[in-house]
Design an enzyme around this catalytic site. Structure first.
Site, PDB file in Angstrom:
ATOM      1  N   SER A 198      -1.646  85.788  41.386  1.00 54.61           N
ATOM      2  CA  SER A 198       0.221  85.570  40.954  1.00 54.61           C
ATOM      3  C   SER A 198       0.458  86.458  40.095  1.00 54.61           C
ATOM      4  O   SER A 198       1.244  87.636  41.541  1.00 54.61           O
ATOM      5  CB  SER A 198      -0.136  84.483  39.750  1.00 54.61           C
ATOM      6  OG  SER A 198       1.470  83.488  39.854  1.00 54.61           O
ATOM      7  N   ASP A 205       0.641  74.940  46.229  1.00 55.19           N
ATOM      8  CA  ASP A 205       1.095  75.166  45.078  1.00 55.19           C
ATOM      9  C   ASP A 205       2.791  74.856  44.100  1.00 55.19           C
ATOM     10  O   ASP A 205       3.173  75.923  45.133  1.00 55.19           O
ATOM     11  CB  ASP A 205       1.257  77.061  45.293  1.00 55.19           C
ATOM     12  CG  ASP A 205       1.541  78.208  43.829  1.00 55.19           C
ATOM     13  OD1 ASP A 205       2.221  77.719  43.107  1.00 55.19           O
ATOM     14  OD2 ASP A 205       0.500  78.985  44.327  1.00 55.19           O
ATOM     15  N   HIS A 230      -2.140  76.523  42.873  1.00 57.67           N
ATOM     16  CA  HIS A 230      -2.411  77.926  42.507  1.00 57.67           C
ATOM     17  C   HIS A 230      -3.740  78.160  41.539  1.00 57.67           C
ATOM     18  O   HIS A 230      -3.988  79.620  41.079  1.00 57.67           O
ATOM     19  CB  HIS A 230      -1.244  78.072  41.340  1.00 57.67           C
ATOM     20  CG  HIS A 230      -0.739  79.543  40.725  1.00 57.67           C
ATOM     21  ND1 HIS A 230      -0.152  79.894  41.875  1.00 57.67           N
ATOM     22  CD2 HIS A 230      -0.564  80.059  39.926  1.00 57.67           C
ATOM     23  CE1 HIS A 230       0.246  81.019  41.516  1.00 57.67           C
ATOM     24  NE2 HIS A 230       0.152  81.325  40.324  1.00 57.67           N
TER      25      HIS A 230
END
Lengths: 279, 279
Positions: free
Chosen positions: B148, B224, B257
């Site tokens: 991320s 996600d 995620h």
């Protein structure tokens, strides 16, 4: 028997879920996690129970246990219950080793614990029924393992229920609550001062009294801070030798009591259970 | 250059350590974790950097990343830095996406951030020197990855330092801070309103401006929650195709995620880096 889904995440091809339900046994909501590997529609998969140690919830092993890759490879469901009832109305103790987070897998008979602290019946009876009703679990093929207090839980539950578990293992188990401070505090509190009543909650005593497992795998770190004072692995080793019960008790050089140790040997334990569950 | 050992645990045959040091770059203590596999005396091992995402410290991947088995197998050191300076004297923001836990791997030029929020220099200069001085790290064989915000860090640091990293990968990276709310908030705050100055902190812009990697591996979950609004993987895919830069960008069906996603593909990333680091 209805359960509520707290969360599900895809992981290692399967589904890691967290669930909650109103427990008739503990009188509280109870939370547990289940990993179900990817599988053919309609298939039923063997089950590996993992009982956690002092202070833990379902979350510790779920996050840190490194079991999913191995369970996905071998097609095994992994179940992680909580270690005690929870909630504002549930009695507690100031210590980390008694009360919430420290149910010791017993059915308490002493007040104020008797109403809620019934983790033995919860793990032996209620949660298996919930598992069978809500997941693709083959209840004819169950194995059990656990860590520390949960290793004690795995050993004693398996010893008391001959034939229910095809495979039993443990990571750094408390092998004899009769002979360690954690056990003395917890069993005095939950069961009372009569030590004869503790024997059904003591793996070494159960074996002395005639209970047997066909086979056993135990891993124990040699630099575990609790080895000398609480875990006393040698007592299990001695009783297994005395009664000629097969047990692979492996002293792992330089390992401690943490999930860094557990996760190191988790895949081996899952494979060991898989061999017996899928035989 | 002195570091203090916070903890070490044996795991998967190696040593998982956590360390702290007084950073000259951030003006604060900084904590990081290093896993060193078992190795021959005097041997130097390749290094894989892992940069973490918003809200994380070194601890998230250290506990949940499931990298140790693969790093032990391939003989690779795994380094996990923190995501920002910490401490009571360090400025912060109320949001989870700016300030502490959200350093974005930039050198801030705006007040009150400029004194401490210098994670670019910390990761590019100071921490590598500490690693080389204190661990059996072969600094000629480094790879980098991240998740991320940390995937953004891995991509941009590698793109800006051609030749330093033999391998670069990312899990669900922010590919273009110029084109997402997280990036706009952070770069406005740390770097100021002049968007031309953001381009060195934007993987897509760096590639548009001529930077190249020999190869790239990206995994991105299709479910996600941040894919559409923040991560925008397609922008990276497009620019790589446009400039003919080799990149395996894999959309992983049904993954989110979380670390349940990261841990699923971690062993593959480690193996992918190992192939390039040990070639």
């Amino acid at each position: 028997m209805t359960i509520e889904t707290v969360s599900t995440c895809k992981s290692h091809g399967g589904t890691q879920g967290v669930y909650t339900h109103a427990s008739a046994v503990t009188g509280t909501p109870m939370t547990f996690s289940v990993f179900v590997p990817d599988h053919a529609p309609g298939a039923k998969l063997p089950v590996l129970w993992y009982l956690s140690g002092l202070t833990c919830t379902h979350a510790n092993v779920t996050e840190k246990g490194e079991f999913r890759a191995a369970c996905a490879e071998h097609g095994i469901i992994f179940v992680a219950p909580d270690t005690s009832p929870r909630g504002d109305d549930v009695p507690d103790d100031e210590g980390y080793d008694f009360g919430k987070g420290a149910g010791f897998y017993v059915d308490a008979t002493q007040e104020p614990w008797a109403a809620n602290f019934r983790m033995r019946s919860y793990i032996e009876q209620e949660l298996p029924e919930i598992l069978a009703a809500n997941f693709p679990a083959d209840m004819e093929r169950q194995g059990i393992t656990g860590h520390s207090m949960g290793g004690h839980g795995a050993l004693t539950i398996s010893l008391r229920n001959p034939g229910r578990f095809r495979s039993t293992s443990a990571f750094s188990p408390i092998v004899s609550p009769l002979n360690c401070p954690w056990g003395e505090k917890a069993l005095t509190g939950y069961i009372g001062a009569d030590r004869a009543k503790w024997r059904e909650y003591d793996a070494v005593a159960l074996i002395e009294d005639g209970a047997r497992l066909p086979d056993l795998l135990v891993d124990q770190g040699t630099t575990d801070n609790f080895l000398e004072g609480q875990l006393k692995t040698h007592l299990l080793d001695h009783v297994c030798r005395n009664v000629d019960m097969r047990a692979a008790i492996r002293m792992q050089e330089g390992y401690d009591h943490s999930y860094y140790f557990i996760s190191t040997f988790m895949a081996e334990h899952v494979a060991w259970h898989a061999e017996r569950l899928k035989a």
